[in-house]
Design a protein around this motif. Sequence first.
Motif, PDB file in Angstrom:
ATOM      1  N   THR A  15      51.843  47.113 -50.957  1.00 27.38           N
ATOM      2  CA  THR A  15      52.906  46.420 -50.233  1.00 27.38           C
ATOM      3  C   THR A  15      52.266  45.350 -49.363  1.00 27.38           C
ATOM      4  OG1 THR A  15      54.739  46.667 -48.657  1.00 27.38           O
ATOM      5  CG2 THR A  15      52.862  48.136 -48.371  1.00 27.38           C
ATOM      6  N   ASN A  16      53.041  44.366 -48.976  1.00 27.00           N
ATOM      7  CA  ASN A  16      52.507  43.343 -48.076  1.00 27.00           C
ATOM      8  C   ASN A  16      52.860  43.639 -46.619  1.00 27.00           C
ATOM      9  OD1 ASN A  16      55.215  42.750 -48.034  1.00 27.00           O
ATOM     10  ND2 ASN A  16      54.993  40.612 -48.643  1.00 27.00           N
ATOM     11  N   ASN A  17      53.462  44.793 -46.366  1.00 25.94           N
ATOM     12  CA  ASN A  17      53.868  45.171 -45.021  1.00 25.94           C
ATOM     13  C   ASN A  17      52.827  46.123 -44.416  1.00 25.94           C
ATOM     14  OD1 ASN A  17      55.088  46.636 -42.842  1.00 25.94           O
ATOM     15  ND2 ASN A  17      57.070  45.841 -43.510  1.00 25.94           N
ATOM     16  N   VAL A  18      52.077  45.636 -43.444  1.00 25.19           N
ATOM     17  CA  VAL A  18      51.005  46.420 -42.833  1.00 25.19           C
ATOM     18  C   VAL A  18      51.562  47.659 -42.130  1.00 25.19           C
ATOM     19  CG1 VAL A  18      49.141  46.367 -41.125  1.00 25.19           C
ATOM     20  CG2 VAL A  18      49.469  44.436 -42.663  1.00 25.19           C
ATOM     21  N   ASP A  19      52.740  47.568 -41.550  1.00 25.05           N
ATOM     22  CA  ASP A  19      53.338  48.737 -40.901  1.00 25.05           C
ATOM     23  C   ASP A  19      53.616  49.843 -41.916  1.00 25.05           C
ATOM     24  OD1 ASP A  19      53.298  47.568 -38.372  1.00 25.05           O
ATOM     25  OD2 ASP A  19      55.300  46.712 -38.601  1.00 25.05           O
ATOM     26  N   THR A  20      54.092  49.473 -43.093  1.00 25.04           N
ATOM     27  CA  THR A  20      54.346  50.454 -44.144  1.00 25.04           C
ATOM     28  C   THR A  20      53.032  51.067 -44.631  1.00 25.04           C
ATOM     29  OG1 THR A  20      56.344  49.278 -44.824  1.00 25.04           O
ATOM     30  CG2 THR A  20      55.379  50.794 -46.432  1.00 25.04           C
ATOM     31  N   THR A  23      51.936  53.534 -41.930  1.00 26.18           N
ATOM     32  CA  THR A  23      52.803  54.717 -41.894  1.00 26.18           C
ATOM     33  C   THR A  23      52.537  55.640 -43.078  1.00 26.18           C
ATOM     34  OG1 THR A  23      54.519  53.508 -40.714  1.00 26.18           O
ATOM     35  CG2 THR A  23      55.197  55.505 -41.875  1.00 26.18           C
ATOM     36  N   ASN A  24      52.554  55.093 -44.287  1.00 26.94           N
ATOM     37  CA  ASN A  24      52.372  55.915 -45.483  1.00 26.94           C
ATOM     38  C   ASN A  24      50.987  56.552 -45.512  1.00 26.94           C
ATOM     39  OD1 ASN A  24      54.929  55.184 -46.238  1.00 26.94           O
ATOM     40  ND2 ASN A  24      54.284  53.785 -47.839  1.00 26.94           N
ATOM     41  N   TYR A  25      49.979  55.760 -45.242  1.00 24.75           N
ATOM     42  CA  TYR A  25      48.606  56.260 -45.283  1.00 24.75           C
ATOM     43  C   TYR A  25      48.396  57.332 -44.219  1.00 24.75           C
ATOM     44  CZ  TYR A  25      43.489  55.794 -45.804  1.00 24.75           C
ATOM     45  OH  TYR A  25      42.162  56.010 -46.041  1.00 24.75           O
ATOM     46  N   LEU A  26      48.781  57.020 -42.977  1.00 21.46           N
ATOM     47  CA  LEU A  26      48.553  57.962 -41.888  1.00 21.46           C
ATOM     48  C   LEU A  26      49.322  59.269 -42.073  1.00 21.46           C
ATOM     49  CD1 LEU A  26      48.521  55.584 -38.802  1.00 21.46           C
ATOM     50  CD2 LEU A  26      46.609  56.947 -39.669  1.00 21.46           C
ATOM     51  N   LEU A  58      49.925  36.270 -51.920  1.00 20.66           N
ATOM     52  CA  LEU A  58      50.006  36.252 -50.462  1.00 20.66           C
ATOM     53  C   LEU A  58      49.081  35.198 -49.881  1.00 20.66           C
ATOM     54  CD1 LEU A  58      49.768  40.114 -49.930  1.00 20.66           C
ATOM     55  CD2 LEU A  58      51.846  38.732 -50.075  1.00 20.66           C
ATOM     56  N   ASP A  59      49.382  34.772 -48.651  1.00 20.02           N
ATOM     57  CA  ASP A  59      48.468  33.828 -48.010  1.00 20.02           C
ATOM     58  C   ASP A  59      47.201  34.564 -47.576  1.00 20.02           C
ATOM     59  OD1 ASP A  59      48.634  34.715 -45.156  1.00 20.02           O
ATOM     60  OD2 ASP A  59      50.718  34.053 -45.340  1.00 20.02           O
ATOM     61  N   GLU A  60      46.147  33.805 -47.358  1.00 16.00           N
ATOM     62  CA  GLU A  60      44.839  34.380 -47.074  1.00 16.00           C
ATOM     63  C   GLU A  60      44.841  35.261 -45.824  1.00 16.00           C
ATOM     64  OE1 GLU A  60      40.308  32.837 -46.164  1.00 16.00           O
ATOM     65  OE2 GLU A  60      41.635  31.568 -47.356  1.00 16.00           O
ATOM     66  N   GLY A  61      45.596  34.860 -44.807  1.00 20.41           N
ATOM     67  CA  GLY A  61      45.673  35.647 -43.574  1.00 20.41           C
ATOM     68  C   GLY A  61      46.257  37.029 -43.816  1.00 20.41           C
ATOM     69  N   LYS A  62      47.284  37.102 -44.646  1.00 19.93           N
ATOM     70  CA  LYS A  62      47.916  38.394 -44.956  1.00 19.93           C
ATOM     71  C   LYS A  62      46.973  39.266 -45.779  1.00 19.93           C
ATOM     72  CE  LYS A  62      51.627  39.948 -44.226  1.00 19.93           C
ATOM     73  NZ  LYS A  62      52.042  40.910 -43.176  1.00 19.93           N
ATOM     74  N   VAL A  63      46.263  38.658 -46.712  1.00 14.19           N
ATOM     75  CA  VAL A  63      45.293  39.411 -47.521  1.00 14.19           C
ATOM     76  C   VAL A  63      44.215  40.005 -46.625  1.00 14.19           C
ATOM     77  CG1 VAL A  63      43.520  39.223 -49.323  1.00 14.19           C
ATOM     78  CG2 VAL A  63      45.725  38.053 -49.611  1.00 14.19           C
ATOM     79  N   ASP A  64      43.717  39.202 -45.687  1.00 12.82           N
ATOM     80  CA  ASP A  64      42.703  39.692 -44.744  1.00 12.82           C
ATOM     81  C   ASP A  64      43.256  40.827 -43.884  1.00 12.82           C
ATOM     82  OD1 ASP A  64      40.895  37.840 -45.717  1.00 12.82           O
ATOM     83  OD2 ASP A  64      41.194  36.421 -44.069  1.00 12.82           O
ATOM     84  N   GLU A  65      44.488  40.684 -43.417  1.00  9.27           N
ATOM     85  CA  GLU A  65      45.117  41.707 -42.576  1.00  9.27           C
ATOM     86  C   GLU A  65      45.249  43.030 -43.339  1.00  9.27           C
ATOM     87  OE1 GLU A  65      49.122  42.228 -39.808  1.00  9.27           O
ATOM     88  OE2 GLU A  65      49.150  40.779 -41.449  1.00  9.27           O
ATOM     89  N   ILE A  66      45.674  42.960 -44.585  1.00 10.36           N
ATOM     90  CA  ILE A  66      45.808  44.162 -45.407  1.00 10.36           C
ATOM     91  C   ILE A  66      44.437  44.805 -45.630  1.00 10.36           C
ATOM     92  CG2 ILE A  66      46.364  44.981 -47.740  1.00 10.36           C
ATOM     93  CD1 ILE A  66      48.690  42.903 -47.711  1.00 10.36           C
ATOM     94  N   GLY A  67      43.450  44.002 -45.974  1.00  6.05           N
ATOM     95  CA  GLY A  67      42.103  44.520 -46.197  1.00  6.05           C
ATOM     96  C   GLY A  67      41.517  45.183 -44.970  1.00  6.05           C
TER      97      GLY A  67
END
Length: 106
Positions: A15-20, A23-26, A58-67
């Motif tokens: 997903t591209n939603n860091v909150d999700t 939540t799912n991982y934790l 996704l834009d590069e900033g979002k990819v970095d945030e997810i990573g």
Amino acid sequence: MRSSSNYGSFVSVVTNNVDTINTNYLMLATDLLTASQIDKKGANFFVLRPCADELKKLDEGKVDEIGETLDKLDFKFKGYEFNIESADSEEELNDKMLFWLGKEAA
């Protein structure tokens, strides 16, 4: 998933939603950790990550945030002696889970 000495669980963080992702991982990792500590068993966590084609959208900033988010979560739980296996395709993750299950059955 479980064996006589280990528990296993999996999560998709595609997903591209860091909150999700958080939540799912934790939620799943914490449940697995709790069960493994109570029953004194090993914890094996399988993570389906976004593939390169999905990340290209996704834009590069979002990819970095997810990573960065996934790296932090992995680091946090590896400190609890979690075995974490990750893959960016369902087939690869399935192969890793089947290998683990086969090893556990032996």
